[in-house]
Structure formats: structure tokens, C-alpha cells
Enzyme design. Structure first.
Site, mmCIF file in Angstrom:
data_model
loop_
_atom_site.group_PDB
_atom_site.id
_atom_site.type_symbol
_atom_site.label_atom_id
_atom_site.label_comp_id
_atom_site.label_asym_id
_atom_site.label_seq_id
_atom_site.Cartn_x
_atom_site.Cartn_y
_atom_site.Cartn_z
ATOM 1 N N HIS A 19 0.840 -1.438 -0.197
ATOM 2 C CA HIS A 19 0.003 -0.039 0.086
ATOM 3 C C HIS A 19 0.837 1.283 0.284
ATOM 4 O O HIS A 19 1.242 1.711 1.060
ATOM 5 C CB HIS A 19 -0.868 -0.050 1.138
ATOM 6 C CG HIS A 19 -2.122 1.042 1.214
ATOM 7 N ND1 HIS A 19 -3.086 0.864 1.980
ATOM 8 C CD2 HIS A 19 -1.922 2.060 0.553
ATOM 9 C CE1 HIS A 19 -4.089 1.937 1.680
ATOM 10 N NE2 HIS A 19 -3.392 2.728 0.959
ATOM 11 N N HIS A 21 1.371 4.696 -2.624
ATOM 12 C CA HIS A 21 0.960 5.374 -3.743
ATOM 13 C C HIS A 21 2.304 6.147 -4.315
ATOM 14 O O HIS A 21 2.697 6.930 -3.721
ATOM 15 C CB HIS A 21 -0.279 6.441 -3.668
ATOM 16 C CG HIS A 21 -1.500 5.888 -3.029
ATOM 17 N ND1 HIS A 21 -2.447 5.646 -3.554
ATOM 18 C CD2 HIS A 21 -1.672 5.537 -1.708
ATOM 19 C CE1 HIS A 21 -3.465 5.250 -2.822
ATOM 20 N NE2 HIS A 21 -2.849 5.127 -1.628
ATOM 21 N N HIS A 206 -9.682 0.762 -1.690
ATOM 22 C CA HIS A 206 -9.493 1.157 -0.104
ATOM 23 C C HIS A 206 -10.979 0.993 0.290
ATOM 24 O O HIS A 206 -11.890 1.119 -0.415
ATOM 25 C CB HIS A 206 -9.355 2.640 -0.282
ATOM 26 C CG HIS A 206 -7.845 3.115 -0.799
ATOM 27 N ND1 HIS A 206 -7.049 2.422 -1.590
ATOM 28 C CD2 HIS A 206 -7.098 3.845 0.034
ATOM 29 C CE1 HIS A 206 -5.834 2.871 -1.614
ATOM 30 N NE2 HIS A 206 -5.692 3.763 -0.650
ATOM 31 N N GLU A 209 -11.402 3.508 5.888
ATOM 32 C CA GLU A 209 -10.411 4.293 6.021
ATOM 33 C C GLU A 209 -11.333 5.247 6.973
ATOM 34 O O GLU A 209 -11.184 5.639 8.162
ATOM 35 C CB GLU A 209 -9.508 4.649 4.785
ATOM 36 C CG GLU A 209 -8.610 5.871 5.300
ATOM 37 C CD GLU A 209 -8.024 6.384 3.952
ATOM 38 O OE1 GLU A 209 -8.536 6.199 2.993
ATOM 39 O OE2 GLU A 209 -6.684 7.166 4.184
ATOM 40 N N ASP A 287 1.666 4.073 2.748
ATOM 41 C CA ASP A 287 0.685 5.049 1.954
ATOM 42 C C ASP A 287 1.076 5.901 1.110
ATOM 43 O O ASP A 287 1.260 5.691 -0.055
ATOM 44 C CB ASP A 287 -0.379 5.485 2.985
ATOM 45 C CG ASP A 287 -1.715 5.747 2.520
ATOM 46 O OD1 ASP A 287 -1.882 5.509 1.185
ATOM 47 O OD2 ASP A 287 -2.572 6.238 3.271
ATOM 48 N N ASP A 288 1.757 6.823 1.848
ATOM 49 C CA ASP A 288 2.095 8.123 0.942
ATOM 50 C C ASP A 288 3.321 8.574 1.711
ATOM 51 O O ASP A 288 3.373 9.562 2.478
ATOM 52 C CB ASP A 288 0.997 9.398 0.890
ATOM 53 C CG ASP A 288 -0.064 8.856 0.242
ATOM 54 O OD1 ASP A 288 0.003 8.432 -0.957
ATOM 55 O OD2 ASP A 288 -1.148 8.302 0.863
#
Ligand code: ADE
Ligand code: ZN
Length: 351
Positions: A19, A21, A206, A209, A287-288
Site C-alpha cells: 500500500h 501510492h 480502499h 479508512e 501509504d504516502d
């Protein structure tokens, strides 16, 4: 480096990341560098006065949408195939340094095609970085093409169709669903996900969340999702939790992201102990990484500081990451052996 006696063990533990991006690896410095190279004006706002000011803004996100607005604005600096390559390569270098051996990475083509960037520039740039990561770093990887759920469903179909060449040649391995969750239900995307399944692609979405648990059941039932990205609100439905444990569906949890986006009060408030005890499979992810306090190792360390998992529990988490990866049995065996063979010197005497 975290204060846990397990730090060097956590660093060496072979990790799979599911996961991340790629656009979320765009650091404030790279935003400014690419803006200057490509002559792209940045918004006339106080947090775009310097990379430091931009980084400081990330400390006060108040929701998923607050983050997404800045995330999408920053992407305007990505123009050429080389820009996408440079971005992805910077992720792989950092992931390799964090002990990642296999990564299944998201990208958002619509964020670029909506700015008239050809989808081929995006995918070819990313693919060059994936190939280099395997050749030079021994990090294997897969590309997951995400649809933005806040855009019309017709745009997801157009995107899928425009990627046919890269689906047919195996460059794209899977589809995903991301962006604003609440109000953009998974059921909207049933048809494009079933087209993806027919084309032989894996599926993830997703869910849970910011959205409630119905976004998880929607992803499983309407999209035939094989994994759930985030999924932390699964804890609110004990029956579904048991069902997901039996099915072996992997949750790709992103602890620091959840804190930055205020979907949890703290890492310690995440239901990780409950998931482990119930046999729910999960991996831990960044994630980011440019936005939420760093890469996968920082997430492992934050979890260790909050939960104090044992070496055996960490091995179980690492094994779940391998078993939940979309790789063949040979690659799985190699990664499982690496986990098994962790040298004793990586285990602190306190462990
Ligand atoms: N796109 C990038 N990060 C995301 C997240 N945490 N949730 C939904 N969409 C995203
Ligand atoms: Zn995400």
C-alpha cells in the site's frame, strides 16, 4: 531510528509493501525541483513558499480530503516520462534501504491524463523504475492501476480502455480504488472491476479508512476485492472480522497515515492486537511516504513503540505480507526462507 531494542531486527526483517501510492512519494523538495524544471507555477499560497513550508503544512492535515487536495495539486509538476521514472526510482531506493524485498505499488493515471499527460508517459516511466529496482536492488514489484472514486465512473472505464496495451503485456498487474471515500461507494465501480477480472487482473480497494464497515463489505461483494486497503474500521463488525479472518483476506494497514489523517487518535489506538489475536491477516505500509512521516520502516517502528510486539509476532506479520503478495510460489518460498534465516545478530538480547 526508533528507541525499541528491536530496531535492527525490524530493519533487517524482509518486508513486502502492498500500500504505497507512487505519487505519494513526491517529496516537497521534488515538488519544487520539478516545478522549476518544468516551468509549472505552484499555487500562490503560504505553504508553497518553500519545501519546508509545504512539509510543515502536512503536520496539520485535518481529514483525508484536506490531504488529497494538496496531494493532487502537487502532482501538477509531473510532466515527462522521466519525471515519473525519477519519482518511482526514489521510492524504490528508500524502500530498499528500509528492507523491502517486494512492493505492489499504486498509481493514479487519471490525476495525470486529466492534465493531458499521455497514460503511456506515466506507465513507461514507472515501469522503467520497476525494472531497474529488480535488476539492481533485487526488489520485485507489481503495478496496481487505481481508479479515482471521486471522478465519474465513465472516466474509470475510459482509463481502463486506454491502458489495454499495458494490461495485455502484463505491465499492469491489478486494479485498485482510491481517493475520497465517503459518498463514493464501491458499488459504483462494479462493472469496471468485473472487466478487470475478466482481463485477468487482481483487485483491491480502499475501504474502511474514513468510511464505515459497509465500504468494506461493498468492496468484497460488489468488486470481488481480494484485499482491503486500510480496513481499520473492520473492528466495528465482529461477524465480518471473523469472516475476513477465515477467508484470509489481507488488510493493507497504514498506521502513520491513519494518525496524520485523523482516522485514529494514535498508533496505539489501532486494533492491531485484536486483529493478530483473531487471525486477521494484515501488512503494514507507508501509504504516502512523503506526506506521513516516512517509509515502511518508520511505520514498523511506530507500531513496535506502541504495541511492543514480540519477535514471533513480527515474524507472523512478515509472513502474512509474503502470503498476501501477488507473487508465484517460488518467489514466496525465497522470501519466506529469508524471514526464517534472519541472523541471530539482528535479534537484540532483550528481544
Ligand atoms: N490516495 C493517496 N493516499 C490515499 C489514501 N490514504 N486514501 C485514499 N486515497 C489515497
Ligand atoms: Zn492509500
Amino acid at each position: 531510528m526508533c528507541k525499541s531494542p528491536l530496531h535492527s531486527f525490524l530493519l533487517s526483517l524482509p518486508k513486502c509493501e502492498h500500500h504505497i501510492h507512487l505519487e505519494g512519494a513526491l517529496t516537497p523538495q521534488l515538488v519544487f525541483d520539478l516545478a522549476s524544471k518544468n516551468n509549472i507555477p505552484l499555487p500562490d499560497l503560504p505553504h508553497y513558499q518553500s519545501p519546508e513550508a509545504l512539509a510543515a503544512r502536512y503536520a496539520v492535515f485535518n481529514s483525508l480530503d484536506d490531504f488529497l487536495n494538496i496531494h493532487y495539486a502537487n502532482m501538477s509538476v509531473l510532466i515527462t516520462e522521466d519525471d515519473f521514472y525519477e519519482l518511482a526510482w526514489s521510492y524504490f531506493l528508500a524502500a530498499h534501504a528500509d528492507g523491502v524485498h517486494h512492493a505492489e505499488v499504486f498509481f493514479d493515471p487519471q490525476s495525470h491524463t486529466s492534465r493531458d499527460i499521455p497514460i503511456a508517459s506515466v506507465i513507461k516511466g514507472y515501469k522503467r523504475a520497476l525494472d531497474r529496482a529488480e535488476a539492481e536492488l533485487c526488489v520485485t514489484s507489481q503495478l496496481i492501476m487505481c481508479f479515482l472514486r471521486h471522478l465519474p465512473v465513465s472516466s474509470a472505464h475510459t482509463t481502463f480502455d486506454s491502458a489495454t496495451e499495458f494490461i495485455n503485456d502484463g505491465t499492469i498487474h491489478a486494479v485498485g480504488l482510491d481517493s475520497s471515500e465517503v459518498g463514493f461507494r464501491p458499488e459504483l465501480f462494479t462493472d469496471v472491476f468485473s472487466k478487470a477480472k475478466e482481463a485477468g487482473l487482481r483487485r483491491t480497494a480502499h475501504g474502511g479508512e474514513e468510511g464505515d464497515v459497509s465500504y468494506i463489505t461493498g468492496a468484497l461483494d460488489a468488486l470481488d476485492a481480494e484485499r482491503i486497503d486500510h480496513g481499520i474500521r473492520l473492528i466495528e463488525d465482529p461477524e465480518l472480522l471473523k469472516d475476513i479472518a477465515v477467508r484470509g483476506t489481507l488488510l493493507t494497514i497504514c498506521p502513520l497515515s491513519n494518525v496524520y489523517l485523523r482516522t485514529t487518535k494514535s498508533v496505539a489506538s489501532l486494533p492491531l492486537r485484536e486483529f493478530l489475536e483473531a487471525g486477521v491477516q494484515f501488512s503494514l505500509n507507508s501509504d504516502d511516504p512523503a506526506y506521513f512521516g516516512g517509509g515502511i520502516l518508520n511505520n514498523y517502528c511506530a507500531v513496535e513503540e506502541a504495541f511492543g510486539f514480540s519477535v514471533d509476532e513480527w515474524r507472523r506479520i512478515a509472513i502474512a505480507g509474503v502470503q498476501g503478495s501477488w507473487i508465484d510460489d517460488t518467489r514466496k518460498r525465497v522470501l519466506l526462507e529469508k524471514i526464517d534465516d534472519m541472523p541471530e545478530s539482528d535479534l537484540s538480547p532483550n528481544a
